[in-house]
Design a protein around this motif. Structure first.
Motif, PDB file in Angstrom:
ATOM      1  N   GLU A  63       0.829  -1.201   0.000  1.00 51.68           N
ATOM      2  CA  GLU A  63       0.000   0.000   0.000  1.00 51.68           C
ATOM      3  C   GLU A  63       0.866   1.256   0.000  1.00 51.68           C
ATOM      4  OE1 GLU A  63      -3.049   0.135   2.894  1.00 51.68           O
ATOM      5  OE2 GLU A  63      -3.917  -1.788   2.291  1.00 51.68           O
ATOM      6  N   HIS A 129      -5.126   6.268  -0.211  1.00 51.96           N
ATOM      7  CA  HIS A 129      -4.193   5.138  -0.094  1.00 51.96           C
ATOM      8  C   HIS A 129      -4.703   3.992  -0.955  1.00 51.96           C
ATOM      9  CE1 HIS A 129      -7.152   3.621   2.772  1.00 51.96           C
ATOM     10  NE2 HIS A 129      -6.485   2.479   2.890  1.00 51.96           N
ATOM     11  N   HIS A 131      -5.265  -0.200  -1.997  1.00 50.19           N
ATOM     12  CA  HIS A 131      -5.541  -1.576  -1.581  1.00 50.19           C
ATOM     13  C   HIS A 131      -5.247  -2.472  -2.788  1.00 50.19           C
ATOM     14  CE1 HIS A 131      -8.808  -0.555   1.715  1.00 50.19           C
ATOM     15  NE2 HIS A 131      -7.579  -0.264   2.102  1.00 50.19           N
ATOM     16  N   SER A 139     -11.031  -0.260   5.767  1.00 50.91           N
ATOM     17  CA  SER A 139     -10.841  -1.260   6.822  1.00 50.91           C
ATOM     18  C   SER A 139     -11.163  -0.616   8.162  1.00 50.91           C
ATOM     19  CB  SER A 139      -9.393  -1.743   6.813  1.00 50.91           C
ATOM     20  OG  SER A 139      -8.538  -0.691   7.251  1.00 50.91           O
ATOM     21  N   ASP A 142      -8.554   1.931   8.729  1.00 47.34           N
ATOM     22  CA  ASP A 142      -8.774   3.136   7.915  1.00 47.34           C
ATOM     23  C   ASP A 142      -9.841   4.022   8.553  1.00 47.34           C
ATOM     24  OD1 ASP A 142      -7.033   2.015   6.064  1.00 47.34           O
ATOM     25  OD2 ASP A 142      -8.656   1.214   4.820  1.00 47.34           O
TER      26      ASP A 142
HETATM   27 ZN   LIG Z   1      -6.941   0.675   3.760  1.00 45.63          ZN
END
Ligand SMILES: [Zn+2]
Length: 215
Positions: A63, A129, A131, A139, A142
């Motif tokens: 990432e 960001h 994935h 997530s 996140d």
């Molecule tokens: Zn993430």
């Protein structure tokens, strides 16, 4: 002298008044738009999108991420709020793994210093960001990060899956909730080309029904 210090330390205007540049923009929708009531719409110039694609495609295994720089604006005609992203800042000092990117304290200090030095009239309007291979969602980490560091109601989280060429924005809702599954599209602002440059295949351009009727 004290007056001067205040001037140097002046913060960028909280909200800039400017009409939404709809005439030069193409709206991209996700399949989730009907589930969402965003606090602010997102305008993304082609030049910033291209930089974002370049950075997010630079590592298809781990990432990567960074900050979205721009202005918070309000349309004086409709009183609708929107963010206008003008640039991106790749983050340094992150701890990256395949399933998470961590913004450390040093990352945030560096990003804030960069914005003050290079973009004095702008602010951090969100973060992005990747994935790789995992798809577009937030997530639990996140979501935690967004709640703690990007909790202004206009700040957004952009998640990109560079492997599948997908992207979407997670935005605060009118009820001040953050939906970690349902993401929204954005307005592509044409600052480079009259033709669209968007390559994310999970979004669809909004058809202009008035133009169809004329055709
Ligand atoms: Zn993430």
């Amino acid at each position: 002298m004290s007056t001067r210090i205040k001037i140097i330390g002046i913060a960028p205007p909280t909200i800039v008044e400017a009409p939404m540049p709809l005439d030069d923009s193409l709206r991209w929708n996700s399949t989730h738009e009907n589930n969402l009531a965003p606090r602010a719409h997102v305008f993304l110039p082609q030049s910033a999108y291209a930089k974002c694609v370049t950075h997010t495609k630079s590592d298809l295994e781990n990432e990567v991420g960074g900050a979205l720089i721009g202005q918070v604006r309000i349309d004086p005609n409709t009183e609708r709020q929107y963010i206008f992203i003008q640039d991106i800042l790749p983050a340094l000092y992150t701890k990256a793994g395949q399933t998470h990117v961590t913004f450390t304290q040093d990352t945030l200090v560096h990003l804030n210093n960069e914005v003050e030095d290079r973009f004095p009239r702008q602010r951090i309007v969100g973060w992005y960001h990747t994935h790789p291979r995992l798809g577009v969602f937030l997530s639990s980490y996140d979501t935690w990060l967004h709640h703690h560091f990007f909790n202004d109601c206009t700040q957004v989280a952009l998640v990109v899956d560079p492997y599948h060429e997908q992207g979407g924005f997670f935005v605060w809702q009118n009820d001040c909730e953050l939906d970690p599954i349902h993401y929204t599209g954005f307005y592509e602002w044409s600052d480079v080309s009259d033709d669209s440059v968007i390559e994310w295949n999970n979004l669809t351009p909004q058809v202009d029904e008035a133009a169809l009727e004329l055709a």
